[in-house]
Write a protein that holds these residues in place. Structure first.
Motif, PDB file in Angstrom:
ATOM      1  N   ASP A 164       0.839  -1.201   0.000  1.00  0.00           N
ATOM      2  CA  ASP A 164       0.000   0.000   0.000  1.00  0.00           C
ATOM      3  C   ASP A 164       0.867   1.241   0.000  1.00  0.00           C
ATOM      4  O   ASP A 164       2.027   1.213   0.409  1.00  0.00           O
ATOM      5  CB  ASP A 164      -0.887   0.011   1.262  1.00  0.00           C
ATOM      6  N   THR A 166       0.208   4.016   1.816  1.00  0.00           N
ATOM      7  CA  THR A 166       0.275   4.653   3.139  1.00  0.00           C
ATOM      8  C   THR A 166       0.049   3.639   4.258  1.00  0.00           C
ATOM      9  O   THR A 166      -0.447   2.539   4.018  1.00  0.00           O
ATOM     10  CB  THR A 166      -0.847   5.701   3.279  1.00  0.00           C
ATOM     11  N   ARG A 167       0.351   4.065   5.481  1.00  0.00           N
ATOM     12  CA  ARG A 167       0.087   3.210   6.635  1.00  0.00           C
ATOM     13  C   ARG A 167      -1.420   2.944   6.755  1.00  0.00           C
ATOM     14  O   ARG A 167      -1.840   1.828   7.024  1.00  0.00           O
ATOM     15  CB  ARG A 167       0.600   3.870   7.926  1.00  0.00           C
ATOM     16  N   GLU A 168      -2.200   3.986   6.508  1.00  0.00           N
ATOM     17  CA  GLU A 168      -3.659   3.859   6.585  1.00  0.00           C
ATOM     18  C   GLU A 168      -4.171   2.765   5.632  1.00  0.00           C
ATOM     19  O   GLU A 168      -4.958   1.901   6.013  1.00  0.00           O
ATOM     20  CB  GLU A 168      -4.268   5.184   6.157  1.00  0.00           C
ATOM     21  N   ALA A 170      -2.410   0.367   4.408  1.00  0.00           N
ATOM     22  CA  ALA A 170      -1.880  -0.933   4.836  1.00  0.00           C
ATOM     23  C   ALA A 170      -2.714  -1.504   5.980  1.00  0.00           C
ATOM     24  O   ALA A 170      -2.895  -2.721   6.081  1.00  0.00           O
ATOM     25  CB  ALA A 170      -0.425  -0.787   5.253  1.00  0.00           C
ATOM     26  N   GLU A 171      -3.239  -0.622   6.829  1.00  0.00           N
ATOM     27  CA  GLU A 171      -4.077  -1.117   7.930  1.00  0.00           C
ATOM     28  C   GLU A 171      -5.385  -1.700   7.400  1.00  0.00           C
ATOM     29  O   GLU A 171      -5.890  -2.683   7.914  1.00  0.00           O
ATOM     30  CB  GLU A 171      -4.340  -0.003   8.950  1.00  0.00           C
ATOM     31  N   TYR A 174      -4.528  -5.057   6.162  1.00  0.00           N
ATOM     32  CA  TYR A 174      -4.366  -5.945   7.328  1.00  0.00           C
ATOM     33  C   TYR A 174      -5.739  -6.446   7.798  1.00  0.00           C
ATOM     34  O   TYR A 174      -5.927  -7.631   8.076  1.00  0.00           O
ATOM     35  CB  TYR A 174      -3.670  -5.140   8.437  1.00  0.00           C
ATOM     36  N   GLY A 204       8.047  -5.567  12.591  1.00  0.00           N
ATOM     37  CA  GLY A 204       6.858  -4.719  12.576  1.00  0.00           C
ATOM     38  C   GLY A 204       6.287  -4.473  13.955  1.00  0.00           C
ATOM     39  O   GLY A 204       6.758  -5.005  14.949  1.00  0.00           O
ATOM     40  N   TYR A 289       1.975  -6.365  10.225  1.00  0.00           N
ATOM     41  CA  TYR A 289       2.172  -5.113   9.474  1.00  0.00           C
ATOM     42  C   TYR A 289       3.568  -4.640   9.840  1.00  0.00           C
ATOM     43  O   TYR A 289       3.884  -4.520  11.036  1.00  0.00           O
ATOM     44  CB  TYR A 289       1.128  -4.054   9.867  1.00  0.00           C
ATOM     45  N   GLY A 291       5.301  -2.048   7.826  1.00  0.00           N
ATOM     46  CA  GLY A 291       5.641  -0.775   7.182  1.00  0.00           C
ATOM     47  C   GLY A 291       6.658  -0.922   6.068  1.00  0.00           C
ATOM     48  O   GLY A 291       6.471  -1.701   5.139  1.00  0.00           O
ATOM     49  N   THR A 292       7.783  -0.202   6.195  1.00  0.00           N
ATOM     50  CA  THR A 292       8.759  -0.153   5.103  1.00  0.00           C
ATOM     51  C   THR A 292      10.024  -0.969   5.412  1.00  0.00           C
ATOM     52  O   THR A 292      11.068  -0.752   4.821  1.00  0.00           O
ATOM     53  CB  THR A 292       9.149   1.317   4.823  1.00  0.00           C
ATOM     54  N   HIS A 313       4.219   0.510   1.955  1.00  0.00           N
ATOM     55  CA  HIS A 313       3.946  -0.068   3.271  1.00  0.00           C
ATOM     56  C   HIS A 313       3.466  -1.506   3.066  1.00  0.00           C
ATOM     57  O   HIS A 313       2.552  -1.747   2.286  1.00  0.00           O
ATOM     58  CB  HIS A 313       2.866   0.744   3.997  1.00  0.00           C
TER      59      HIS A 313
END
Ligand code: P5A
Length: 440
Positions: A164, A166-168, A170-171, A174, A204, A289, A291-292, A313
């Motif tokens: 994804d 962004t983190r958002e 990616a959440e 998830y 993570g 999760y 991230g990077t 992400h």
């Protein structure tokens, strides 16, 4: 399938090496064979169950929007040197050299490889989100492989990887997997509890293990009892609905649940005593999760709407099919053997000819076998000349949900006996009635 022509090496004796019931039953039913320490063949009966488990996993991954591919088991060490995990992974990684002396490894997981695939093709945020998965063998040189395929060195994993901007985003990815896992384990006849978990070598800061309660489980778990009452996301779940998936996630993470590594004694003690659950469990799935962590060192970037390059992400999501099969047995057996949930049973029904060679019994069994097979059912026909007692014991041991028993007395009246493996309930029916019951 005619039993006389099948390959199902039943063991009469209890194998000494088996410490837990699932291992004992899988060996006795001729489902698996150890080839060397922690490395197993799946014999035909076991393979049937494993395939059914994998198909349910696959259907639910696809439903959530994940896309299947297939990556190799052998990987080049270079990729792992890029991410920095080649040295960090330690002795669990089986390292091999090819004829050119190039360092290779038998993959314990595929974060690096899938990141390499991603960076080679995906360049724009417009191609996101993306989730790629496969169902593939892995190797981890576990210090203590044990309990048969529950903890083996070579094992199968469904591993999915999300990408994804962004983190958002990616959440949300998830949470898609979180909901897909709840559906998957439910269809396998299991109640899995998601628990906050440690991330170990995958990394993570957000992670849940999916745990099946079982006395023989290797994990110590602490949770609220409310989980048994939570609804499983329906078949009509909209995986693109951010708010809807959030609600599922919030509900399922609203009460306390943690493995021993993440256990918070104070929070647990705040739960009224009668609602506390402290038990052992089997980890059948684990989602992360991170991230990077891989995209940054490996240069997996996409162009964002702002025209700039962004590291993607990522998350990864594992289920262990070769562990799930024994986990299902731990959850569903009795003193006579396995009791398969219908969704993963190796056969839908077994036809037991109590007097093979007797014209009337043979004719009755053949006609039931032919009609059910034609109707699309997987039927095992015990046409061997074993004693009736042996046949009953085998049918109970291998756990097929419906037993159709044809003996001379009933067959003389055009009838057979139908036994439900789970409840033990028996019913006498005409041959037509049993065919209609199973095909209806
Ligand atoms: C998630 C997917 C990972 O490897 N990378 C890709 C992440 N997670 S994990 O928790 O380490 O493993 C995922 C699931 O694989 C099963 N499993 C095993 N099954 C049998 N024998 C083993 N030795 C073994 N190790 C892991 C578990 O079901 C685990 O949840």
């Amino acid at each position: 399938m005619r039993m006389s022509r099948y390959f199902m090496p039943i063991l009469k004796e209890n194998p000494k090496e088996a410490e837990i019931v699932s291992h004992r039953l899988m060996l006795r039913a001729g489902m698996i064979r150890q080839q060397s320490q922690g490395i197993y063949s799946w014999l035909p009966l076991g393979k049937r169950v494993l395939d059914k488990v994998n198909n349910i996993i696959r259907e639910e991954q696809n439903r959530s929007g994940a896309i299947e591919l297939s990556m190799p088991t052998l990987q080049s060490a270079e990729l792992w040197q890029e991410s920095g995990r080649y040295d960090a992974y330690g002795k669990e990684m089986l390292r091999i050299k090819d004829r050119q002396e190039r360092p290779m490894l038998y993959g314990p997981t595929n974060e690096e490889m899938v990141t390499d695939i991603f960076r080679s093709y995906v360049k724009s945020y417009k191609d996101l989100p993306l989730n790629l998965y496969h169902i593939q063998l892995k190797f981890r040189d576990e210090i203590r492989p044990r309990f048969g395929t529950m903890r083996s060195r070579e094992f199968m994993m469904k591993d999915a990887y999300s990408f994804d901007l962004t983190r958002e985003g990616a959440e949300h990815s998830y949470k898609k997997m979180f909901a897909a896992y709840l559906r998957t384990f439910d269809r396998l006849g299991l109640r899995a509890i998601p628990m906050r978990a440690d991330t170990g070598p995958i990394g993570g800061d957000l992670s849940h293990e999916f745990i099946i309660l079982a006395d023989t489980g290797e994990s110590e778990v602490y949770s609220h009892k409310d989980f048994v009452n939570f609804d499983i996301p329906g078949v009509d779940t909209d995986f693109d609905d951010v708010a809807g998936l959030n609600a599922i996630f919030e509900k399922w993470t609203s009460v306390y649940a943690a493995t021993s590594e993440m256990h918070d004694e104070e929070a647990f003690n705040a739960i009224p005593q009668s609602e506390r659950l402290s038990a052992r469990g089997i980890e059948v799935g684990h989602i992360f999760y991170f991230g990077t962590k891989y995209s940054e060192p490996m240069g997996a970037k996409v162009q964002g709407p702002d025209g700039k390059e962004h590291n993607v992400h990522m998350g990864s999501y594992g289920i262990g099919p070769t562990r799930l099969v024994p986990a299902i047995i731990e959850a569903s057996h009795d003193e006579n053997g396995i009791i398969w949930p219908e969704s993963v049973a190796p056969f839908d029904a077994i036809v037991i000819n109590m007097k093979a060679g007797d014209g009337a019994c043979d004719t009755a069994c053949e006609s039931i076998y032919a009609a059910l097979t034609k109707g699309g059912k997987d039927v095992l026909y015990d046409d061997t000349d074993d004693r009736a007692g042996t046949k009953f014991a085998t049918a109970d041991l291998i756990g097929v949900p419906v037993q159709i028993i044809a003996g001379p007395r009933a067959v003389a009246n055009g009838e057979v006996e139908v036994k439900d493996r789970k409840t033990g309930a028996r019913e006498t029916m005409t041959i037509d009635a049993v065919i209609n019951k199973l095909l209806g």
